[in-house]
Scaffold this active site. Structure first.
Site, short mmCIF file in Angstrom:
data_model
loop_
_atom_site.label_atom_id
_atom_site.label_comp_id
_atom_site.label_asym_id
_atom_site.label_seq_id
_atom_site.Cartn_x
_atom_site.Cartn_y
_atom_site.Cartn_z
N CYS A 2 0.82 -1.33 -0.04
CA CYS A 2 0.10 -0.13 -0.08
C CYS A 2 0.88 1.06 -0.14
O CYS A 2 1.97 1.15 0.30
CB CYS A 2 -0.82 0.10 1.31
SG CYS A 2 -1.92 -1.45 1.50
N ASN A 79 0.78 -2.22 5.62
CA ASN A 79 1.34 -3.71 6.16
C ASN A 79 2.72 -3.51 6.43
O ASN A 79 3.51 -2.51 5.78
CB ASN A 79 1.24 -4.62 4.85
CG ASN A 79 0.99 -6.08 5.34
OD1 ASN A 79 0.29 -6.40 6.14
ND2 ASN A 79 1.72 -6.57 4.61
C1 LIG Z 1 -3.53 -5.76 4.27
C2 LIG Z 1 -3.96 -4.31 4.59
C3 LIG Z 1 -2.72 -3.55 4.01
C4 LIG Z 1 -2.47 -3.36 2.76
C5 LIG Z 1 -0.99 -4.03 2.55
O1 LIG Z 1 0.16 -3.49 2.60
N1 LIG Z 1 -1.57 -5.30 1.64
C6 LIG Z 1 -0.43 -5.83 1.00
C7 LIG Z 1 0.40 -6.85 1.51
O2 LIG Z 1 0.16 -8.18 2.10
O3 LIG Z 1 1.59 -6.32 1.55
C8 LIG Z 1 -4.45 -3.91 5.92
C9 LIG Z 1 -4.61 -2.16 6.15
C10 LIG Z 1 -5.91 -2.20 6.90
C11 LIG Z 1 -5.78 -3.87 7.43
C12 LIG Z 1 -7.23 -3.99 8.34
C13 LIG Z 1 -7.58 -3.19 9.38
O4 LIG Z 1 -6.51 -3.00 10.31
C14 LIG Z 1 -8.75 -3.55 10.38
C15 LIG Z 1 -8.47 -5.02 10.68
C16 LIG Z 1 -8.00 -5.33 11.99
C17 LIG Z 1 -7.87 -6.60 12.37
O5 LIG Z 1 -7.03 -6.62 13.52
C18 LIG Z 1 -7.52 -7.64 11.17
C19 LIG Z 1 -8.54 -7.29 9.92
C20 LIG Z 1 -8.43 -5.82 9.36
C21 LIG Z 1 -9.74 -5.90 8.56
C22 LIG Z 1 -7.03 -5.53 8.57
C23 LIG Z 1 -6.75 -6.50 7.75
C24 LIG Z 1 -5.52 -5.95 6.79
C25 LIG Z 1 -5.58 -4.73 6.32
C26 LIG Z 1 -6.68 -4.67 5.37
#
Ligand SMILES: C[C@H](CCC(=O)NCC(=O)O)[C@H]1CC[C@H]2[C@@H]3[C@H](O)C[C@@H]4C[C@H](O)CC[C@]4(C)[C@H]3CC[C@]12C
Length: 325
Positions: A2, A79
């Protein structure tokens, strides 16, 4: 991966690209001032600043990926798998779970300075939201309408809050290394440079854009950090809200992940699922998605911010082509 940015052009615009291989069913979620925010180890907040952002809602709790509040503070979780480390609950500390951090800050901080104060005695506790939703390894950027920003990283060394002089965050490695890496690109420039490489040798400027020849373009975090910083630093300042939000999305699109380019498992590719950005002063939340190039907007001030229930908007994910004949 991201990328998140803050771009100041009169008003400041803050948001991010969310790059992932799965769509988690996120929505635009407004948490109005009287929606009680519960925290595992900290006192509940019955009244707080209103928040708008992208979130999934579980058990009536807004799990924000990123958001902004009515005071012009924005925050995004990105992330940070590897360096990220959360700790057991510590007596005498403000124990905040990683999934609580965005609402915790946006509920109570009216500036980056206030956010730093809220974090001065914080411990990011290794608590899971549930068995199904385990803590994600994240780091965060917090920014405000003055254009200031900080990076928050909880690693095995403890909680680090770094001033962020470029207003950009990507993923690994740790923030000081990302910043130092920018030095490798000192010579990258919008203008074609003078020949200091081999003075006296005829090195013709054979085409436009030669000053950016060494600008990285990979999907990886270091490349995106460099490219987003360079693009942002040279972005024009528009004369209207429409011009500025257009400029803002062009910065984020410079580090967009197109489908098919970042294979995270056999035949599985992450891509930029959505890009969002808010005018921090006006509380207007804008977004586009991979499927829908149209800019959509939700103005938090058009809702009853004194309400006590979450307000949600489904993501508009359909491409509408403006047929001209
Ligand atoms: C994975 C992404 C970050 C984007 C990224 O860098 N992804 C690609 C990678 O793996 O490198 C993060 C950003 C916000 C995160 C979410 C938020 O923090 C809200 C929520 C928090 C919970 O502890 C886990 C699920 C949950 C729903 C998270 C899942 C992972 C997310 C969606």
């Amino acid at each position: 991966m991201c990328t998140s940015i803050i771009y100041t052009a009169g008003d400041s615009y803050f948001g991010r690209n969310l790059d992932l291989e799965v769509n988690l069913g996120q929505e635009v979620v407004i948490t109005p001032r009287n929606k009680t925010l519960e925290f595992r180890e900290m006192p509940n907040l019955k009244h707080h600043y209103a928040i708008i952002g992208i979130s999934i809602v579980r058990d009536d709790y807004p799990l924000y990926f990123d958001g902004v509040n009515e005071k012009g503070v924005g925050m995004a979780g990105l992330n940070f798998d590897g360096p990220s480390h959360y700790f057991p609950i510590q007596e005498g500390k403000d124990n905040i779970a990683s999934f609580e951090l965005v609402p915790y800050i946006l509920a109570a901080a009216s500036s980056v300075v206030e956010a730093k104060k809220l974090l001065s005695n914080a411990n990011i506790a290794n608590l899971n939201f549930s068995d199904k939703l385990q803590a994600a390894p994240l780091h965060w950027i917090i920014a405000d309408k003055t254009g200031a920003s900080v990076t928050v990283e909880s690693t095995a060394k403890g909680l680090n809050i770094y001033d962020n002089p470029v207003g950009v965050l990507a993923n690994n490695p740790e923030f000081p290394r990302q910043l130092l890496n920018l030095s490798n690109y000192r010579s990258v420039s919008p203008a074609s440079s003078a020949n200091v490489f081999a003075p006296g040798v005829d090195l013709p400027i054979y085409g436009r854009g030669l000053g950016t020849h060494f600008l990285p373009g990979g999907m990886d975090s270091e490349s995106r950090f460099v490219k987003a910083t360079f693009t942002k630093m040279h972005a024009p300042i528009g004369a209207s809200e429409v011009e500025n939000i257009t400029n803002y999305f062009h910065i984020l699109q410079s580090v967009e992940q197109q489908k098919g380019l970042d294979e995270v498992a056999p035949d599985t590719f992450e891509y930029t699922i959505y890009s969002d950005g808010s005018n921090l002063k006006k509380g207007i939340f804008y977004y586009k998605t991979y499927e829908n190039s149209q800019i959509n907007a939700v103005d938090m001030h058009k809702e009853d911010l004194e309400a006590s229930k979450l307000i949600t908007y489904p993501i508009q994910n359909e491409q509408v082509i403006n047929q001209q004949n």
